[in-house]
Design a protein around this motif. Structure first.
Motif, PDB file in Angstrom:
ATOM      1  N   ALA A  96       5.504   9.991 -10.165  1.00 62.31           N
ATOM      2  CA  ALA A  96       5.886  11.080 -11.065  1.00 62.31           C
ATOM      3  C   ALA A  96       6.093  12.385 -10.299  1.00 62.31           C
ATOM      4  O   ALA A  96       6.976  13.191 -10.628  1.00 62.31           O
ATOM      5  N   GLU A  97       5.299  12.581  -9.245  1.00 66.69           N
ATOM      6  CA  GLU A  97       5.373  13.814  -8.476  1.00 66.69           C
ATOM      7  C   GLU A  97       6.551  13.841  -7.517  1.00 66.69           C
ATOM      8  O   GLU A  97       7.231  14.866  -7.384  1.00 66.69           O
TER       9      GLU A  97
ATOM     10  N   ALA B 173       0.841  -1.206   0.000  1.00 64.59           N
ATOM     11  CA  ALA B 173       0.000   0.000   0.000  1.00 64.59           C
ATOM     12  C   ALA B 173       0.869   1.247   0.000  1.00 64.59           C
ATOM     13  O   ALA B 173       0.868   2.045   0.930  1.00 64.59           O
ATOM     14  N   ALA B 174       1.616   1.409  -1.077  1.00 69.10           N
ATOM     15  CA  ALA B 174       2.636   2.464  -1.156  1.00 69.10           C
ATOM     16  C   ALA B 174       2.068   3.838  -1.487  1.00 69.10           C
ATOM     17  O   ALA B 174       2.833   4.785  -1.659  1.00 69.10           O
ATOM     18  N   GLU B 175       0.740   3.968  -1.563  1.00 68.04           N
ATOM     19  CA  GLU B 175       0.133   5.262  -1.906  1.00 68.04           C
ATOM     20  C   GLU B 175       0.194   6.215  -0.716  1.00 68.04           C
ATOM     21  O   GLU B 175      -0.807   6.501  -0.068  1.00 68.04           O
TER      22      GLU B 175
ATOM     23  N   SER C 194       7.962  10.843   9.790  1.00 73.84           N
ATOM     24  CA  SER C 194       8.451  11.664   8.691  1.00 73.84           C
ATOM     25  C   SER C 194       9.126  10.808   7.626  1.00 73.84           C
ATOM     26  O   SER C 194       9.502   9.655   7.860  1.00 73.84           O
ATOM     27  N   ALA C 195       9.316  11.404   6.442  1.00 74.35           N
ATOM     28  CA  ALA C 195      10.049  10.725   5.377  1.00 74.35           C
ATOM     29  C   ALA C 195      11.476  10.421   5.825  1.00 74.35           C
ATOM     30  O   ALA C 195      12.040   9.375   5.488  1.00 74.35           O
TER      31      ALA C 195
ATOM     32  N   VAL D 243       6.036   7.981   2.380  1.00 74.30           N
ATOM     33  CA  VAL D 243       6.718   6.755   1.968  1.00 74.30           C
ATOM     34  C   VAL D 243       7.472   6.994   0.665  1.00 74.30           C
ATOM     35  O   VAL D 243       8.654   6.625   0.520  1.00 74.30           O
ATOM     36  N   LEU D 244       6.811   7.631  -0.304  1.00 73.86           N
ATOM     37  CA  LEU D 244       7.450   7.839  -1.603  1.00 73.86           C
ATOM     38  C   LEU D 244       8.561   8.885  -1.528  1.00 73.86           C
ATOM     39  O   LEU D 244       9.537   8.813  -2.281  1.00 73.86           O
ATOM     40  N   LYS D 245       8.443   9.833  -0.618  1.00 72.27           N
ATOM     41  CA  LYS D 245       9.561  10.755  -0.389  1.00 72.27           C
ATOM     42  C   LYS D 245      10.775   9.982   0.143  1.00 72.27           C
ATOM     43  O   LYS D 245      11.920  10.248  -0.255  1.00 72.27           O
ATOM     44  N   ALA D 246      10.523   9.036   1.044  1.00 69.39           N
ATOM     45  CA  ALA D 246      11.620   8.218   1.573  1.00 69.39           C
ATOM     46  C   ALA D 246      12.224   7.352   0.475  1.00 69.39           C
ATOM     47  O   ALA D 246      13.454   7.178   0.413  1.00 69.39           O
TER      48      ALA D 246
END
Length: 310
Positions: free
Chosen positions: A57-58, A22-24, A283-284, A28-31
């Motif tokens: 993409a963001e 559940a990577a949305e 935090s990230a 998480v994506l910043k990390a």
């Protein structure tokens, strides 16, 4: 910064693969992006494909797109199932919790068919970089085991010792904490601490030095230990603090983060692979340190960690 050194250590393993359930989740994506910028890790992201494509993409932008694979999952349960199964089948070597309840991912981890159980206790191990404190300090268990008994505490120590060794602390000094530094039959934590010390002396707990009970001040402050006349190689020099129950661990963990402004990375140890099980509020930066810790730990399990101090 000590935890930044851990990130550097993780770059020795650029091909380590992390399955994210559940990577949305923006943090998480910043990390993930920070890990790729630092030069470690490959990532399989499980979740809603359209949402993940937009978020990648963001937040990841032009960094490391070739190190990311998106796999569609319709629900959190499916994402957890697929991520755990990827680790079970050795497609990935680290499991990471994304925007999914802890109970959901642990249910998958404990699945008898494809889960990651080893028969050992699963325990939470946190590594703190505390301002003005000269070395990293590990705290266990602040998140998994509510009121561990003596045998569970022994396994919690063994899990933490393996994590400590993975980050370069080769013979960690372990302090089972209590409110006082003497055995008191009215305080079960002191009895367990004394028993753990004896187990260590008799070779039941290896690759570490255990001494307790110790109060927190005696465990981490040489001056406090000397003032109380405590003769111990652990007192004032503890690498690992073992809390007696989850309430103590939770308060100590959050006190270090919110009062002391400590940086932290944490994993769940005792499974077939390290699990990054950070809070959705973390935090990230904390997630990045936890990823680095997990990658170092998994390579230690596989005999791949290179020597070097944390």
């Amino acid at each position: 910064m000590k935890l930044q050194s851990l990130v550097t250590k993780a770059t020795q393993f650029p091909e380590a693969t992390v399955a994210v359930a559940a990577a949305e989740d923006e943090e998480v994506l910043k990390a993930v992006a920070q890990a790729l910028q630092a030069g470690f890790g490959r990532f399989i992201l499980y979740g809603d494909e359209s949402v993940l494509s937009r978020l990648v993409a963001e937040h990841v932008q032009d960094v490391g797109h070739d190190a990311i694979r998106i796999v569609h999952a319709s629900t959190n349960e499916e994402a957890a199932h697929m991520a755990v199964k990827a680790v079970h089948e050795k497609e990935a070597s680290v499991l990471m919790k994304g925007n999914v309840p802890t109970a959901t991912i642990l249910k998958a981890v404990l699945n008898k068919e494809y889960g990651l159980r080893t028969g050992r206790v699963l325990s939470h191990v946190a590594v703190f970089d505390v301002p003005h404190y000269e070395r990293p300090i590990l705290v266990t268990d602040a998140a998994m085991n509510i009121a561990p008994d003596l045998q569970q505490k022994a396994e919690i120590i063994m899990n933490a010792v393996q994590v400590a060794k993975a980050i370069g602390i080769h013979t960690p000094k372990v302090a089972p904490l209590a409110a006082v530094e003497v055995v008191n039959p009215a305080m079960p934590a002191t009895i367990d601490a004394a028993a753990l010390s004896l187990m260590n002396q008799r070779g039941q707990l290896k690759d570490c030095i255990v001494d307790g009970p110790l109060a927190l001040d005696n465990a981490i402050s040489v001056e406090s230990a000397q003032h109380k006349g405590i003769q111990s190689s652990v007192a004032g020099h503890a690498d690992i603090l073992v809390v007696p129950n989850i309430e103590t661990g939770n308060v100590l963990y959050k006190s270090l983060v919110y009062f002391a402004r400590a940086q932290v990375g944490a994993i769940i140890a005792g499974a077939k692979a390290p699990i990054v099980l950070t809070s959705r509020a973390d935090s990230a930066e904390s997630k990045l340190y936890s990823l680095a810790l997990a990658i170092c730990a998994t390579n230690k399990q596989q005999g791949g960690t290179k020597d070097g101090d944390f």
